[in-house]
Design an enzyme around this catalytic site. Structure first.
Site, short mmCIF file in Angstrom:
data_model
loop_
_atom_site.label_atom_id
_atom_site.label_comp_id
_atom_site.label_asym_id
_atom_site.label_seq_id
_atom_site.Cartn_x
_atom_site.Cartn_y
_atom_site.Cartn_z
N HIS A 179 -11.17 81.42 62.80
CA HIS A 179 -11.98 82.45 63.47
C HIS A 179 -11.58 82.61 64.93
CE1 HIS A 179 -14.38 79.45 65.70
NE2 HIS A 179 -14.42 78.74 64.57
N CYS A 230 -13.19 73.61 62.30
CA CYS A 230 -12.69 74.99 62.15
C CYS A 230 -11.44 75.20 62.99
CB CYS A 230 -13.76 75.99 62.56
SG CYS A 230 -15.12 76.12 61.37
#
Length: 273
Positions: free
Chosen positions: A233, A249
């Site tokens: 992301h 992440c």
């Protein structure tokens, strides 16, 4: 009385007031005798030399052409872009107001959503080594595969002919790194964020839900990896790229995640090392 004086008297009477240019020859008087009696008083004026016409007046030469100097241009100095500064970085109060122009009231530390905990010793500028570029790639993965080099903080999108697009990334903090093979299961633009229960247990101060937008820590795009809690992301804190800062992440600068998002599709293979 002799005849000569008589003639002389006659000639003197008739020649009064008359200028003689040369001796006259009188009948009965020789040329020599007339010249002696009547000396020449004036010589005939020499004919005047013809004056040459005046030389034509030449106009003054035209001044040489001098090209006008260009007007000086103002010097433009591009301001160097600085990374965003988190509220409260200067301790709040009056110093915060002077430096940032923000409210002088103390600000709470930014919630590092999707991080799990505030990062320590995060650099405030991005190393140019982490800017997007195309490089040689000698891996065995097929074109279109995403390969994540967690140790060196790079994400590779494999291209044909031994090339790859390389992006700088931020990865998990110690204790939150992982390795494996996943596939993109979902893609979202300006995604919402709901912290998982495991993260809320570590950070009860985090919001239970956050709408997508520039302030959202997931940034402009998100690509979800299988059924796991992990995502590739964007971020609203680009200065964390190149750091171990997340809870597992893979984060990218917003411009880079948009570029990658447009190049891959659901089902793309992701190899995390």
């Amino acid at each position: 009385m002799s005849r000569v004086p008589y003639f002389v008297a006659v000639l003197l009477t008739s020649a009064i007031g008359t200028a003689v240019a040369a001796p006259r020859v009188i009948t009965g008087i020789g040329e020599h005798e007339a010249g002696r009696l009547f000396p020449v008083e004036q010589q005939a004026a020499e004919p005047a030399l013809a004056e040459s016409p005046p030389a034509p007046v030449q106009p003054p030469p035209a001044p040489a052409y001098v090209a006008p100097r260009p007007a000086p241009q103002p010097r433009i100095v591009a301001a160097r872009a600085e990374p965003p500064v988190a509220p409260g970085s200067y301790g709040g109060g009056f110093i915060e107001l002077l430096v940032t122009g923000q409210t002088p009231s103390p600000q709470p530390q930014r919630r590092y959503a999707a991080l799990g905990a505030p990062p320590a010793n995060v650099q405030r500028q991005i190393d140019p080594a982490f800017f997007r570029t195309e490089v040689d790639y000698d891996g065995s993965e097929r074109a279109g595969t995403i390969v994540i080099d967690s140790e060196n903080k790079f994400l590779y999108l494999v291209q044909a002919s031994g090339r790859a697009l390389r992006y700088g990334i931020g990865v998990g903090r110690p204790g939150f790194t992982w390795a494996g093979v996943k596939a993109i299961s979902r893609k979202a633009e300006w995604p919402d964020w709901t912290p998982p229960g495991e993260m809320l247990s570590r950070r009860p101060d985090l919001p239970r839900h956050m709408e997508g937008g520039p302030a959202n820590p997931l940034g402009a795009r998100a690509m979800y990896l299988g059924s796991s809690l992990y995502r590739i992301h964007g971020t609203n804190e680009p200065y964390t790229i190149g750091q171990n800062v997340s809870s597992g992440c893979i984060r990218m600068m917003n411009d880079d995640v948009v570029d990658l998002y447009d190049r891959v599709h659901v089902g793309t293979k992701v190899v995390v090392r």
